[in-house]
Design a protein around this motif. Structure first.
Motif, PDB file in Angstrom:
ATOM      1  N   LEU A   8       0.841  -1.197   0.000  1.00 13.93           N
ATOM      2  CA  LEU A   8       0.000   0.000   0.000  1.00 13.93           C
ATOM      3  C   LEU A   8       0.876   1.246   0.000  1.00 13.93           C
ATOM      4  O   LEU A   8       1.633   1.492   0.945  1.00 13.93           O
ATOM      5  CB  LEU A   8      -0.915   0.006   1.220  1.00 13.93           C
ATOM      6  CG  LEU A   8      -1.870   1.205   1.328  1.00 13.93           C
ATOM      7  CD1 LEU A   8      -2.889   1.196   0.197  1.00 13.93           C
ATOM      8  CD2 LEU A   8      -2.583   1.192   2.683  1.00 13.93           C
ATOM      9  N   LYS A  15       1.007   5.248   0.111  1.00 16.41           N
ATOM     10  CA  LYS A  15       0.216   6.397   0.545  1.00 16.41           C
ATOM     11  C   LYS A  15       1.040   7.660   0.403  1.00 16.41           C
ATOM     12  O   LYS A  15       2.215   7.692   0.776  1.00 16.41           O
ATOM     13  CB  LYS A  15      -0.215   6.234   2.009  1.00 16.41           C
ATOM     14  CG  LYS A  15      -1.205   5.134   2.260  1.00 16.41           C
ATOM     15  CD  LYS A  15      -1.557   5.016   3.729  1.00 16.41           C
ATOM     16  CE  LYS A  15      -2.367   6.199   4.217  1.00 16.41           C
ATOM     17  NZ  LYS A  15      -2.869   6.018   5.591  1.00 16.41           N
ATOM     18  N   GLN A  18      -4.207   6.844  -2.089  1.00 20.69           N
ATOM     19  CA  GLN A  18      -3.720   5.516  -1.742  1.00 20.69           C
ATOM     20  C   GLN A  18      -3.704   4.634  -2.995  1.00 20.69           C
ATOM     21  O   GLN A  18      -4.655   4.646  -3.782  1.00 20.69           O
ATOM     22  CB  GLN A  18      -4.603   4.862  -0.680  1.00 20.69           C
ATOM     23  CG  GLN A  18      -4.529   5.509   0.670  1.00 20.69           C
ATOM     24  CD  GLN A  18      -5.089   4.623   1.768  1.00 20.69           C
ATOM     25  OE1 GLN A  18      -4.628   4.671   2.902  1.00 20.69           O
ATOM     26  NE2 GLN A  18      -6.091   3.808   1.470  1.00 20.69           N
ATOM     27  N   LEU A  61      -2.841   0.597  -4.141  1.00 17.51           N
ATOM     28  CA  LEU A  61      -2.657  -0.741  -3.605  1.00 17.51           C
ATOM     29  C   LEU A  61      -2.185  -1.690  -4.706  1.00 17.51           C
ATOM     30  O   LEU A  61      -2.882  -1.905  -5.700  1.00 17.51           O
ATOM     31  CB  LEU A  61      -3.971  -1.245  -3.011  1.00 17.51           C
ATOM     32  CG  LEU A  61      -3.948  -2.629  -2.375  1.00 17.51           C
ATOM     33  CD1 LEU A  61      -3.068  -2.639  -1.125  1.00 17.51           C
ATOM     34  CD2 LEU A  61      -5.371  -3.071  -2.022  1.00 17.51           C
ATOM     35  N   THR A 118      -1.705  -5.284  -5.485  1.00 17.94           N
ATOM     36  CA  THR A 118      -2.333  -6.445  -4.856  1.00 17.94           C
ATOM     37  C   THR A 118      -1.709  -7.782  -5.240  1.00 17.94           C
ATOM     38  O   THR A 118      -2.151  -8.822  -4.728  1.00 17.94           O
ATOM     39  CB  THR A 118      -3.828  -6.497  -5.220  1.00 17.94           C
ATOM     40  OG1 THR A 118      -3.976  -6.508  -6.652  1.00 17.94           O
ATOM     41  CG2 THR A 118      -4.573  -5.306  -4.642  1.00 17.94           C
ATOM     42  N   LYS A 135      -8.732  -7.499   5.278  1.00 18.27           N
ATOM     43  CA  LYS A 135      -7.603  -6.581   5.090  1.00 18.27           C
ATOM     44  C   LYS A 135      -7.845  -5.615   3.932  1.00 18.27           C
ATOM     45  O   LYS A 135      -7.943  -4.412   4.129  1.00 18.27           O
ATOM     46  CB  LYS A 135      -6.314  -7.375   4.876  1.00 18.27           C
ATOM     47  CG  LYS A 135      -5.863  -8.096   6.142  1.00 18.27           C
ATOM     48  CD  LYS A 135      -4.440  -8.572   6.064  1.00 18.27           C
ATOM     49  CE  LYS A 135      -3.977  -9.102   7.413  1.00 18.27           C
ATOM     50  NZ  LYS A 135      -2.567  -9.532   7.389  1.00 18.27           N
ATOM     51  N   LEU A 136      -7.972  -6.128   2.716  1.00 19.60           N
ATOM     52  CA  LEU A 136      -8.020  -5.229   1.555  1.00 19.60           C
ATOM     53  C   LEU A 136      -9.332  -4.455   1.465  1.00 19.60           C
ATOM     54  O   LEU A 136      -9.317  -3.252   1.176  1.00 19.60           O
ATOM     55  CB  LEU A 136      -7.766  -6.024   0.275  1.00 19.60           C
ATOM     56  CG  LEU A 136      -6.421  -6.763   0.205  1.00 19.60           C
ATOM     57  CD1 LEU A 136      -6.187  -7.316  -1.193  1.00 19.60           C
ATOM     58  CD2 LEU A 136      -5.263  -5.857   0.627  1.00 19.60           C
ATOM     59  N   LYS A 153     -11.150  -3.435   3.718  1.00 22.22           N
ATOM     60  CA  LYS A 153     -11.288  -2.469   4.805  1.00 22.22           C
ATOM     61  C   LYS A 153     -10.586  -1.144   4.489  1.00 22.22           C
ATOM     62  O   LYS A 153     -10.704  -0.181   5.238  1.00 22.22           O
ATOM     63  CB  LYS A 153     -10.748  -3.063   6.107  1.00 22.22           C
ATOM     64  CG  LYS A 153     -11.619  -4.190   6.658  1.00 22.22           C
ATOM     65  CD  LYS A 153     -11.159  -4.624   8.020  1.00 22.22           C
ATOM     66  CE  LYS A 153     -12.063  -5.733   8.576  1.00 22.22           C
ATOM     67  NZ  LYS A 153     -13.448  -5.275   8.800  1.00 22.22           N
ATOM     68  N   LEU A 154      -9.881  -1.100   3.361  1.00 24.19           N
ATOM     69  CA  LEU A 154      -9.230   0.140   2.941  1.00 24.19           C
ATOM     70  C   LEU A 154     -10.254   1.108   2.359  1.00 24.19           C
ATOM     71  O   LEU A 154     -11.372   0.720   1.997  1.00 24.19           O
ATOM     72  CB  LEU A 154      -8.143  -0.169   1.908  1.00 24.19           C
ATOM     73  CG  LEU A 154      -6.988  -1.041   2.403  1.00 24.19           C
ATOM     74  CD1 LEU A 154      -6.085  -1.446   1.242  1.00 24.19           C
ATOM     75  CD2 LEU A 154      -6.186  -0.319   3.475  1.00 24.19           C
ATOM     76  N   ASP A 155      -9.869   2.369   2.243  1.00 20.82           N
ATOM     77  CA  ASP A 155     -10.771   3.392   1.722  1.00 20.82           C
ATOM     78  C   ASP A 155     -11.299   3.012   0.338  1.00 20.82           C
ATOM     79  O   ASP A 155     -10.570   2.453  -0.492  1.00 20.82           O
ATOM     80  CB  ASP A 155     -10.045   4.733   1.614  1.00 20.82           C
ATOM     81  CG  ASP A 155      -9.677   5.306   2.974  1.00 20.82           C
ATOM     82  OD1 ASP A 155     -10.227   4.821   3.982  1.00 20.82           O
ATOM     83  OD2 ASP A 155      -8.846   6.224   3.020  1.00 20.82           O
ATOM     84  N   THR A 203      -9.281   3.896  -2.803  1.00 22.69           N
ATOM     85  CA  THR A 203      -7.952   3.317  -2.993  1.00 22.69           C
ATOM     86  C   THR A 203      -7.855   2.705  -4.383  1.00 22.69           C
ATOM     87  O   THR A 203      -8.685   1.884  -4.772  1.00 22.69           O
ATOM     88  CB  THR A 203      -7.676   2.227  -1.940  1.00 22.69           C
ATOM     89  OG1 THR A 203      -7.769   2.802  -0.632  1.00 22.69           O
ATOM     90  CG2 THR A 203      -6.303   1.608  -2.138  1.00 22.69           C
TER      91      THR A 203
END
Length: 232
Positions: free
Chosen positions: A120, A122, A127, A129, A131, A160-161, A163-165, A168
């Protein structure tokens, strides 16, 4: 900040060059046979390669990590679970790689393989990602070799993924349909695998009958040595 995307036709692999304002850079998931392309881009942009990262031990192409380190003196990075002794640095979950004003966080996302990581990035632009094969655009990585596990993949995706904004931006290690990027929000809305409950997802993944990658028998042993063939 600069992000350059490269595509390898043979393995449908995306590699990424990330550059800072100070013209320092890292490469994510580099393919060995494309090193000349990376070198030309680095020279054109007058960038200094500091890091080369792999998201996991790839089975469909030979990594460029070892040759890039020999050519540029860069630091090579993989996840601790890869157990690859040739890398300069083995990262664990939530470690930070700093490139000037850029911060790259390692996220352990097993499932496709037991050593899979996402990265990730930032900064003040947002952001981004990377993957690997964990989350693909409107899909996900397979789980039928290299200690893959659909239950672990489901947990990596949802706990995990996802739960990101929402905004992103997602950059996968592969695509087979011509897509280049997505977002967490788009995947949540359009990726049918992400709409399945865990039991359905596990059954679906276990029902897949896929041919193994053509290069798997050659790629995995070579990638355990960072893509460098050992001299006899």
């Amino acid at each position: 900040m600069k992000i350059e995307q490269f595509f390898d036709d043979e393995s449908s692999t995306y590699s990424y060059l990330i550059g800072s304002k100070e013209r320092n850079a890292c490469l994510i998931d580099p393919v060995k046979k494309n090193i000349k392309k990376y070198e030309e881009k680095l020279n054109n942009l007058e960038m200094n390669l500091l890091y080369a990262l792999d998201t996991h031990i790839h089975a469909d192409h030979i990594t460029g990590l070892g040759e890039l380190r020999e050519k540029f003196g860069c630091e090579t990075v993989m996840g601790f679970q890869s157990n690859v002794s040739c890398v300069s640095r083995s990262v664990k979950d939530n470690e930070i790689i700093v490139i000037d004003e850029l911060s790259i966080r390692s996220i352990y996302t097993p499932g496709h393989t037991d050593d899979s990581y996402s990265y990730l990035l930032k900064n003040n632009e947002g952001q981004f990602l990377f993957t690997g094969d964990t989350l693909l655009i409107e899909g996900s990585g397979r789980t039928d070799f290299q200690n893959g596990n659909p239950s672990s993949l489901y947990n990596s995706l949802h706990n995990k993924l996802l739960k990101l904004d929402d905004e992103t931006i997602i950059y996968p290690a592969h695509d087979y349909k011509g897509f280049k990027s997505s977002t967490i929000k788009k995947e949540r809305l359009n990726n049918e695998r992400l709409k399945m409950d865990k039991e359905t997802f596990i059954k679906f993944m276990n029902s897949q009958k896929l041919n193994k990658p053509k290069l798997i028998d050659k790629a995995i042993p070579l990638n355990l040595s960072c893509g460098i063939e050992e001299e006899i």
